[in-house]
Design a protein around this motif. Structure first.
Motif, PDB file in Angstrom:
ATOM      1  N   PHE B  35       7.725  22.170  25.252  1.00 45.97           N
ATOM      2  CA  PHE B  35       6.300  21.863  25.357  1.00 45.97           C
ATOM      3  C   PHE B  35       5.622  22.735  26.403  1.00 45.97           C
ATOM      4  O   PHE B  35       4.425  22.984  26.346  1.00 45.97           O
ATOM      5  CB  PHE B  35       6.083  20.379  25.684  1.00 45.97           C
ATOM      6  CG  PHE B  35       6.166  19.494  24.467  1.00 45.97           C
ATOM      7  CD1 PHE B  35       5.147  19.503  23.527  1.00 45.97           C
ATOM      8  CD2 PHE B  35       7.256  18.687  24.255  1.00 45.97           C
ATOM      9  CE1 PHE B  35       5.217  18.701  22.402  1.00 45.97           C
ATOM     10  CE2 PHE B  35       7.336  17.884  23.121  1.00 45.97           C
ATOM     11  CZ  PHE B  35       6.306  17.890  22.196  1.00 45.97           C
ATOM     12  N   ASN B  93      -2.290  29.369  21.163  1.00 42.08           N
ATOM     13  CA  ASN B  93      -2.709  28.339  22.118  1.00 42.08           C
ATOM     14  C   ASN B  93      -1.960  28.556  23.435  1.00 42.08           C
ATOM     15  O   ASN B  93      -0.886  29.152  23.444  1.00 42.08           O
ATOM     16  CB  ASN B  93      -2.393  26.938  21.559  1.00 42.08           C
ATOM     17  CG  ASN B  93      -3.560  26.363  20.768  1.00 42.08           C
ATOM     18  OD1 ASN B  93      -4.545  27.031  20.498  1.00 42.08           O
ATOM     19  ND2 ASN B  93      -3.422  25.103  20.393  1.00 42.08           N
ATOM     20  N   PRO B  94      -2.533  28.044  24.560  1.00 42.07           N
ATOM     21  CA  PRO B  94      -1.852  28.235  25.850  1.00 42.07           C
ATOM     22  C   PRO B  94      -0.415  27.698  25.820  1.00 42.07           C
ATOM     23  O   PRO B  94       0.489  28.289  26.400  1.00 42.07           O
ATOM     24  CB  PRO B  94      -2.714  27.431  26.826  1.00 42.07           C
ATOM     25  CG  PRO B  94      -4.032  27.267  26.175  1.00 42.07           C
ATOM     26  CD  PRO B  94      -3.810  27.332  24.697  1.00 42.07           C
ATOM     27  N   PHE B  95      -0.232  26.561  25.145  1.00 43.88           N
ATOM     28  CA  PHE B  95       1.105  26.014  24.931  1.00 43.88           C
ATOM     29  C   PHE B  95       1.272  25.851  23.423  1.00 43.88           C
ATOM     30  O   PHE B  95       0.784  24.877  22.849  1.00 43.88           O
ATOM     31  CB  PHE B  95       1.276  24.671  25.654  1.00 43.88           C
ATOM     32  CG  PHE B  95       1.045  24.761  27.135  1.00 43.88           C
ATOM     33  CD1 PHE B  95       2.028  25.266  27.976  1.00 43.88           C
ATOM     34  CD2 PHE B  95      -0.165  24.376  27.682  1.00 43.88           C
ATOM     35  CE1 PHE B  95       1.805  25.373  29.342  1.00 43.88           C
ATOM     36  CE2 PHE B  95      -0.394  24.484  29.055  1.00 43.88           C
ATOM     37  CZ  PHE B  95       0.592  24.986  29.882  1.00 43.88           C
ATOM     38  N   TYR B  97       3.605  25.068  21.243  1.00 48.62           N
ATOM     39  CA  TYR B  97       4.334  23.979  20.582  1.00 48.62           C
ATOM     40  C   TYR B  97       3.450  22.742  20.503  1.00 48.62           C
ATOM     41  O   TYR B  97       3.073  22.176  21.523  1.00 48.62           O
ATOM     42  CB  TYR B  97       5.620  23.688  21.353  1.00 48.62           C
ATOM     43  CG  TYR B  97       6.488  22.610  20.747  1.00 48.62           C
ATOM     44  CD1 TYR B  97       6.598  22.456  19.373  1.00 48.62           C
ATOM     45  CD2 TYR B  97       7.202  21.738  21.563  1.00 48.62           C
ATOM     46  CE1 TYR B  97       7.397  21.469  18.830  1.00 48.62           C
ATOM     47  CE2 TYR B  97       8.011  20.750  21.030  1.00 48.62           C
ATOM     48  CZ  TYR B  97       8.097  20.620  19.653  1.00 48.62           C
ATOM     49  OH  TYR B  97       8.885  19.630  19.119  1.00 48.62           O
ATOM     50  N   THR B  98       3.101  22.357  19.292  1.00 52.94           N
ATOM     51  CA  THR B  98       2.162  21.263  19.086  1.00 52.94           C
ATOM     52  C   THR B  98       2.877  19.949  18.803  1.00 52.94           C
ATOM     53  O   THR B  98       2.361  18.886  19.119  1.00 52.94           O
ATOM     54  CB  THR B  98       1.210  21.631  17.928  1.00 52.94           C
ATOM     55  OG1 THR B  98       0.604  22.870  18.257  1.00 52.94           O
ATOM     56  CG2 THR B  98       0.137  20.587  17.711  1.00 52.94           C
TER      57      THR B  98
END
Lengths: 105, 149
Positions: B35, B93-95, B97-98
């Motif tokens: 994450f 996206n910045p992170f 893993y959604t």
């Protein structure tokens, strides 16, 4: 206490189409308000059961939209079966709501 | 790093036991490393999903052009027999893993979610079926200002 979820489970043949709307701000920890970063606050895990038996679960990140909506499908459900959904957020808050499967058109 | 009540409690226990942070993470069910990964490749490595095979049996339905990046509806269906989970990575996206969606006891391998998408990006899906991983991706454009694309 967070607001209740809205859950709808409708039968299509022997598959229950389950739709869940959760009330949650899902803060990403990146948004600023008045110069202050709004702290991370988001749902981390979701589980769903059919008559007490787990059928669906998820680990999610803050990238899920505010007031999250999820849909999933469960095979072998009958009208009157109970669907329960639980979420838990990163502050340890949790909420469970239930509904019964309704016969489709 | 943000802390949940569970990690705080575990942290206290670990401090008492004199344990280090790394074995502590292995205890938590949530894959925090994935994450917190800043690239989809790193997140997949943390989840042990590297080397997933491209597959045409995964269907991603998402808008080609999303006007509102805050709410992008994504429908994913896996037609691979024995699908046990679907994982979503929004690559830019910045992170990335959604999340991972697990199916047990008769759930159909389908999920609908609504995600935040920061900028135009491929949305990558990894499906786990029979101990193997399969992947596919779909490009989603996000328009800023409402009339681009």
């Amino acid at each position: 206490m967070a607001d209740p979820m809205k859950i709808r489970a409708t039968l299509q043949g022997d598959v229950a189409d389950v739709r869940v709307l959760m009330a949650h701000p899902m803060e990403t920890g990146q948004r600023k308000q008045g110069g202050q970063v709004v702290p991370l606050h988001f749902i981390q895990s979701i589980t769903a059961t059919l008559n007490g038996k787990q059928v669906f679960s998820a680990d999610i990140s803050q990238a899920i939209s505010r007031n999250p909506v999820f849909a999933f499908k469960v095979k072998g459900a009958k009208a009157g079966d109970e669907i329960a959904v639980t979420w838990k957020d990163n502050k340890g808050e949790t909420r469970t709501d239930k509904t019964t499967v309704r016969g489709g058109s | 790093m943000h802390q949940t009540r569970r990690t705080v409690t575990l942290g206290l226990l670990a401090a008492l036991g004199g344990a280090l942070l790394s074995p502590l993470r292995a205890l938590a069910a949530r894959n925090q490393g994935a994450f917190e990964a800043k690239s989809a490749v790193d997140a997949m490595r943390a989840l042990g999903m590297s080397g997933a095979a491209e597959s045409k049996d995964i269907e991603i339905r998402a808008p080609d052009i999303a006007e509102n990046g805050a709410v992008v509806p994504i429908d994913i269906t896996s037609n691979i027999p024995g699908t046990t989970s679907i994982s979503v990575f929004i690559e830019k996206n910045p992170f990335p893993y959604t999340g991972t969606f697990d199916f047990t006891a008769g759930a159909v391998p389908f999920v609908h979610l609504r995600a935040k998408v920061g900028e135009s990006t491929p949305v990558r899906v990894v499906v786990a079926a029979g101990g193997k991983f399969y992947t596919t991706a779909k490009e989603v454009k996000v328009t800023i200002g409402g009339c681009g694309g």
